[in-house]
Design a protein around this motif. Structure first.
Motif, mmCIF file in Angstrom:
data_model
loop_
_atom_site.group_PDB
_atom_site.id
_atom_site.type_symbol
_atom_site.label_atom_id
_atom_site.label_comp_id
_atom_site.label_asym_id
_atom_site.label_seq_id
_atom_site.Cartn_x
_atom_site.Cartn_y
_atom_site.Cartn_z
ATOM 1 N N GLY A 60 39.585 52.934 56.144
ATOM 2 C CA GLY A 60 39.355 54.217 56.797
ATOM 3 C C GLY A 60 38.865 55.321 55.886
ATOM 4 O O GLY A 60 38.795 56.483 56.287
ATOM 5 N N LYS A 61 38.548 54.989 54.643
ATOM 6 C CA LYS A 61 38.069 55.996 53.682
ATOM 7 C C LYS A 61 36.569 55.828 53.459
ATOM 8 O O LYS A 61 36.000 54.768 53.681
ATOM 9 N N ASP A 62 35.955 56.907 52.993
ATOM 10 C CA ASP A 62 34.519 56.916 52.722
ATOM 11 C C ASP A 62 34.216 56.004 51.525
ATOM 12 O O ASP A 62 34.621 56.304 50.401
ATOM 13 N N PRO A 63 33.496 54.900 51.736
ATOM 14 C CA PRO A 63 33.219 53.975 50.633
ATOM 15 C C PRO A 63 32.250 54.521 49.587
ATOM 16 O O PRO A 63 32.130 53.946 48.511
ATOM 17 N N SER A 64 31.601 55.652 49.871
ATOM 18 C CA SER A 64 30.701 56.222 48.866
ATOM 19 C C SER A 64 31.462 57.042 47.822
ATOM 20 O O SER A 64 30.888 57.414 46.806
ATOM 21 N N ASP A 65 32.739 57.305 48.058
ATOM 22 C CA ASP A 65 33.566 58.053 47.105
ATOM 23 C C ASP A 65 34.344 57.056 46.239
ATOM 24 O O ASP A 65 35.187 56.312 46.744
ATOM 25 N N PRO A 66 34.075 57.015 44.926
ATOM 26 C CA PRO A 66 34.749 56.053 44.046
ATOM 27 C C PRO A 66 36.276 56.176 44.042
ATOM 28 O O PRO A 66 36.966 55.199 43.772
ATOM 29 N N SER A 67 36.814 57.340 44.371
ATOM 30 C CA SER A 67 38.270 57.496 44.372
ATOM 31 C C SER A 67 38.917 56.821 45.590
ATOM 32 O O SER A 67 40.145 56.753 45.671
ATOM 33 N N ASN A 68 38.099 56.330 46.510
ATOM 34 C CA ASN A 68 38.622 55.668 47.702
ATOM 35 C C ASN A 68 38.691 54.149 47.545
ATOM 36 O O ASN A 68 38.636 53.410 48.525
ATOM 37 N N TYR A 69 38.791 53.694 46.318
ATOM 38 C CA TYR A 69 38.928 52.271 46.023
ATOM 39 C C TYR A 69 40.207 52.052 45.219
ATOM 40 O O TYR A 69 40.637 52.923 44.478
ATOM 41 N N ARG A 70 40.788 50.897 45.401
ATOM 42 C CA ARG A 70 41.919 50.513 44.560
ATOM 43 C C ARG A 70 41.524 49.272 43.783
ATOM 44 O O ARG A 70 40.871 48.358 44.320
ATOM 45 N N PRO A 71 41.886 49.221 42.515
ATOM 46 C CA PRO A 71 41.506 48.064 41.710
ATOM 47 C C PRO A 71 42.486 46.909 41.912
ATOM 48 O O PRO A 71 43.697 47.102 41.985
ATOM 49 N N ILE A 72 41.958 45.731 42.044
ATOM 50 C CA ILE A 72 42.752 44.509 42.096
ATOM 51 C C ILE A 72 42.332 43.688 40.885
ATOM 52 O O ILE A 72 41.139 43.463 40.667
ATOM 53 N N ASP A 73 43.313 43.276 40.088
ATOM 54 C CA ASP A 73 42.951 42.447 38.938
ATOM 55 C C ASP A 73 43.295 41.001 39.236
ATOM 56 O O ASP A 73 44.384 40.677 39.687
ATOM 57 N N LEU A 74 42.324 40.154 39.052
ATOM 58 C CA LEU A 74 42.467 38.717 39.264
ATOM 59 C C LEU A 74 42.685 38.077 37.900
ATOM 60 O O LEU A 74 41.797 38.104 37.043
ATOM 61 N N THR A 75 43.883 37.552 37.696
ATOM 62 C CA THR A 75 44.221 36.950 36.413
ATOM 63 C C THR A 75 44.292 35.430 36.549
ATOM 64 O O THR A 75 44.343 34.885 37.644
ATOM 65 N N SER A 76 44.342 34.789 35.434
ATOM 66 C CA SER A 76 44.378 33.339 35.358
ATOM 67 C C SER A 76 45.614 32.781 36.063
ATOM 68 O O SER A 76 46.728 33.289 35.889
ATOM 69 N N CYS A 77 45.439 31.726 36.828
ATOM 70 C CA CYS A 77 46.579 31.063 37.468
ATOM 71 C C CYS A 77 47.517 30.479 36.411
ATOM 72 O O CYS A 77 48.723 30.396 36.629
ATOM 73 N N LEU A 78 46.980 30.091 35.275
ATOM 74 C CA LEU A 78 47.835 29.605 34.190
ATOM 75 C C LEU A 78 48.725 30.730 33.679
ATOM 76 O O LEU A 78 49.922 30.532 33.454
ATOM 77 N N CYS A 79 48.156 31.918 33.522
ATOM 78 C CA CYS A 79 48.935 33.065 33.066
ATOM 79 C C CYS A 79 49.971 33.460 34.116
ATOM 80 O O CYS A 79 51.121 33.762 33.786
ATOM 81 N N LYS A 80 49.577 33.444 35.393
ATOM 82 C CA LYS A 80 50.523 33.788 36.457
ATOM 83 C C LYS A 80 51.677 32.780 36.506
ATOM 84 O O LYS A 80 52.822 33.152 36.766
ATOM 85 N N THR A 81 51.380 31.525 36.225
ATOM 86 C CA THR A 81 52.428 30.504 36.191
ATOM 87 C C THR A 81 53.401 30.792 35.050
ATOM 88 O O THR A 81 54.616 30.726 35.228
ATOM 89 N N LEU A 82 52.873 31.125 33.883
ATOM 90 C CA LEU A 82 53.725 31.482 32.739
ATOM 91 C C LEU A 82 54.558 32.723 33.065
ATOM 92 O O LEU A 82 55.758 32.769 32.784
ATOM 93 N N GLU A 83 53.956 33.724 33.678
ATOM 94 C CA GLU A 83 54.684 34.939 34.054
ATOM 95 C C GLU A 83 55.826 34.618 35.014
ATOM 96 O O GLU A 83 56.925 35.156 34.892
ATOM 97 N N ARG A 84 55.581 33.725 35.955
ATOM 98 C CA ARG A 84 56.619 33.330 36.914
ATOM 99 C C ARG A 84 57.758 32.612 36.200
ATOM 100 O O ARG A 84 58.941 32.818 36.502
ATOM 101 N N MET A 85 57.427 31.775 35.217
ATOM 102 C CA MET A 85 58.457 31.081 34.449
ATOM 103 C C MET A 85 59.306 32.074 33.660
ATOM 104 O O MET A 85 60.539 31.964 33.642
#
Length: 107
Positions: A60-85
């Motif tokens: 519902g936000k104006d996509p032309s305004d950079p402040s209307n985005y949220r960053p999602i970081d996609l990390t390695s599944c191997l790293c996520k597995t280690l983090e879970r451990m």
């Protein structure tokens, strides 16, 4: 740990959880040894610390305004597995030693 994982987007290496679940013996044990070594030495491979940052527009936000985005970081599944451990081990220690307050919530 890999079996507890939900399907999620892969990080920069494109290694999916589905791939990790299908590893033949003795690969899961080798992966466990690698994670245990990382835990013991504190040495995490630099490639596991990389992330692909994807901007997601806020609804519902104006996509032309950079402040209307949220960053999602996609990390390695191997790293996520280690983090879970690591998380599971820490929670076990905290709970088994009764170090968590009964009123503790959230983070």
């Amino acid at each position: 740990m890999v079996n507890k994982s939900n399907e999620s987007a892969t990080g920069p290496h494109n290694v999916h959880y589905q791939f990790l679940r299908q590893l033949p013996e003795p690969c899961p044990h080798i992966l466990l040894k690698i994670c245990n070594n990382n835990w013991t030495t504190g040495d995490i491979p630099p490639s596991w610390r990389e992330a692909l940052v994807v901007p997601i527009p806020k609804p519902g936000k104006d996509p032309s305004d950079p402040s209307n985005y949220r960053p999602i970081d996609l990390t390695s599944c191997l790293c996520k597995t280690l983090e879970r451990m690591v998380n599971d081990r820490l929670v076990h220690v905290l709970e088994s030693r009764n170090l968590l307050s009964k009123v503790q919530i959230g983070f």
